[in-house]
Design a protein around this motif. Structure first.
Motif, PDB file in Angstrom:
ATOM      1  N   GLU A  16       0.851  -1.180   0.000  1.00 49.91           N
ATOM      2  CA  GLU A  16       0.000   0.000   0.000  1.00 49.91           C
ATOM      3  C   GLU A  16       0.890   1.234   0.000  1.00 49.91           C
ATOM      4  N   LEU A  17       0.682   2.093  -0.977  1.00 47.10           N
ATOM      5  CA  LEU A  17       1.483   3.307  -1.088  1.00 47.10           C
ATOM      6  C   LEU A  17       0.794   4.481  -0.407  1.00 47.10           C
ATOM      7  N   CYS A  18      -0.489   4.667  -0.718  1.00 45.45           N
ATOM      8  CA  CYS A  18      -1.162   5.846  -0.203  1.00 45.45           C
ATOM      9  C   CYS A  18      -2.674   5.721  -0.314  1.00 45.45           C
ATOM     10  N   GLU A  19      -3.351   6.689   0.299  1.00 45.58           N
ATOM     11  CA  GLU A  19      -4.797   6.831   0.182  1.00 45.58           C
ATOM     12  C   GLU A  19      -5.085   8.211  -0.370  1.00 45.58           C
ATOM     13  N   ILE A  20      -6.068   8.270  -1.270  1.00 42.22           N
ATOM     14  CA  ILE A  20      -6.483   9.531  -1.875  1.00 42.22           C
ATOM     15  C   ILE A  20      -7.992   9.627  -1.725  1.00 42.22           C
ATOM     16  N   TYR A  21      -8.480  10.821  -1.414  1.00 44.35           N
ATOM     17  CA  TYR A  21      -9.906  10.997  -1.153  1.00 44.35           C
ATOM     18  C   TYR A  21     -10.625  11.801  -2.230  1.00 44.35           C
ATOM     19  N   GLU A  22      -9.913  12.305  -3.233  1.00 42.47           N
ATOM     20  CA  GLU A  22     -10.523  13.080  -4.302  1.00 42.47           C
ATOM     21  C   GLU A  22     -10.285  12.390  -5.642  1.00 42.47           C
ATOM     22  N   ARG A  23     -11.355  12.283  -6.421  1.00 42.33           N
ATOM     23  CA  ARG A  23     -11.262  11.576  -7.694  1.00 42.33           C
ATOM     24  C   ARG A  23     -10.321  12.272  -8.686  1.00 42.33           C
ATOM     25  N   GLU A  24     -10.336  13.589  -8.711  1.00 45.58           N
ATOM     26  CA  GLU A  24      -9.484  14.329  -9.646  1.00 45.58           C
ATOM     27  C   GLU A  24      -8.005  14.059  -9.374  1.00 45.58           C
ATOM     28  N   ILE A  25      -7.650  14.031  -8.106  1.00 48.68           N
ATOM     29  CA  ILE A  25      -6.256  13.742  -7.718  1.00 48.68           C
ATOM     30  C   ILE A  25      -5.898  12.316  -8.110  1.00 48.68           C
ATOM     31  N   LYS A  26      -6.816  11.380  -7.861  1.00 46.42           N
ATOM     32  CA  LYS A  26      -6.585   9.973  -8.224  1.00 46.42           C
ATOM     33  C   LYS A  26      -6.363   9.835  -9.716  1.00 46.42           C
ATOM     34  N   ASP A  27      -7.149  10.545 -10.523  1.00 47.87           N
ATOM     35  CA  ASP A  27      -6.997  10.478 -11.980  1.00 47.87           C
ATOM     36  C   ASP A  27      -5.635  11.010 -12.423  1.00 47.87           C
ATOM     37  N   LYS A  28      -5.173  12.107 -11.809  1.00 47.97           N
ATOM     38  CA  LYS A  28      -3.853  12.660 -12.141  1.00 47.97           C
ATOM     39  C   LYS A  28      -2.744  11.661 -11.812  1.00 47.97           C
ATOM     40  N   ALA A  69       7.388   5.701  -7.470  1.00 48.51           N
ATOM     41  CA  ALA A  69       5.980   6.097  -7.390  1.00 48.51           C
ATOM     42  C   ALA A  69       5.819   7.352  -6.533  1.00 48.51           C
ATOM     43  N   GLU A  70       6.505   7.401  -5.401  1.00 50.60           N
ATOM     44  CA  GLU A  70       6.431   8.589  -4.546  1.00 50.60           C
ATOM     45  C   GLU A  70       6.999   9.813  -5.265  1.00 50.60           C
ATOM     46  N   ALA A  71       8.085   9.621  -6.000  1.00 50.46           N
ATOM     47  CA  ALA A  71       8.686  10.730  -6.743  1.00 50.46           C
ATOM     48  C   ALA A  71       7.735  11.243  -7.821  1.00 50.46           C
ATOM     49  N   VAL A  72       7.032  10.334  -8.486  1.00 50.39           N
ATOM     50  CA  VAL A  72       6.071  10.738  -9.519  1.00 50.39           C
ATOM     51  C   VAL A  72       4.947  11.555  -8.893  1.00 50.39           C
ATOM     52  N   ILE A  73       4.434  11.117  -7.753  1.00 46.08           N
ATOM     53  CA  ILE A  73       3.346  11.845  -7.089  1.00 46.08           C
ATOM     54  C   ILE A  73       3.804  13.236  -6.676  1.00 46.08           C
ATOM     55  N   HIS A  74       4.984  13.324  -6.087  1.00 40.17           N
ATOM     56  CA  HIS A  74       5.490  14.634  -5.658  1.00 40.17           C
ATOM     57  C   HIS A  74       5.785  15.540  -6.852  1.00 40.17           C
ATOM     58  N   ALA A  75       6.133  14.957  -8.002  1.00 35.57           N
ATOM     59  CA  ALA A  75       6.424  15.760  -9.189  1.00 35.57           C
ATOM     60  C   ALA A  75       5.161  16.370  -9.793  1.00 35.57           C
ATOM     61  N   ILE A  76       4.036  15.648  -9.725  1.00 38.20           N
ATOM     62  CA  ILE A  76       2.823  16.169 -10.368  1.00 38.20           C
ATOM     63  C   ILE A  76       1.947  16.984  -9.431  1.00 38.20           C
ATOM     64  N   LEU A  77       2.104  16.797  -8.127  1.00 38.93           N
ATOM     65  CA  LEU A  77       1.274  17.518  -7.156  1.00 38.93           C
ATOM     66  C   LEU A  77       2.147  18.428  -6.306  1.00 38.93           C
ATOM     67  N   ASN A  81       1.416  16.270   0.069  1.00 38.34           N
ATOM     68  CA  ASN A  81       1.181  15.842   1.447  1.00 38.34           C
ATOM     69  C   ASN A  81      -0.183  16.277   1.968  1.00 38.34           C
ATOM     70  N   ASP A  82      -0.796  17.270   1.330  1.00 42.06           N
ATOM     71  CA  ASP A  82      -2.139  17.697   1.733  1.00 42.06           C
ATOM     72  C   ASP A  82      -3.222  16.825   1.112  1.00 42.06           C
ATOM     73  N   ASN A  83      -2.987  16.323  -0.103  1.00 46.36           N
ATOM     74  CA  ASN A  83      -4.000  15.568  -0.831  1.00 46.36           C
ATOM     75  C   ASN A  83      -3.812  14.059  -0.775  1.00 46.36           C
TER      76      ASN A  83
END
Length: 111
Positions: A16-28, A69-77, A81-83
């Protein structure tokens, strides 16, 4: 079909890497993983609490691609850490233990 010695072997390298609560963020995040070749899958939980329905997307990745995967998330958002709520990768009964939990225990033990 010729069987190899690995045919009947089952390997679970997903964590398990993370949890996301917004669909738009998940799509990105999903599109960024596909562009960058990160192996992943998403579990979707719909929670019905009150008049508004809440969704939780739990993202799992191959343990060997966790840093990528963490680097990709931090690069696009910018405010990742808030989302996104990252987990520490350790699993207990199939669900990750949150970093927040570990930090709370460390603070409590110092008191």
């Amino acid at each position: 079909m010729v069987e190899s010695k690995y045919t009947h072997m089952r390997v679970n390298n997903e964590i398990e890497l993370c949890e996301i609560y917004e669909r738009e963020i998940k799509d990105k995040v999903e599109k960024a993983f596909v562009r960058n070749g990160v192996s992943f899958f998403i579990k979707w939980k719909r929670e019905r609490s009150g008049p508004k329905e809440n969704s939780k997307y739990i993202i799992f990745v191959n343990q060997h691609q966790r840093q990528k995967a963490e680097a990709v998330i931090h690069a696009i958002l910018e405010d990742a850490n808030d989302n996104v709520m990252f987990t520490d990768g350790k699993t207990k009964r199939g669900w990750g233990i949150k970093k927040i939990y570990h930090n709370s225990l460390a603070l409590l033990s110092k008191m």
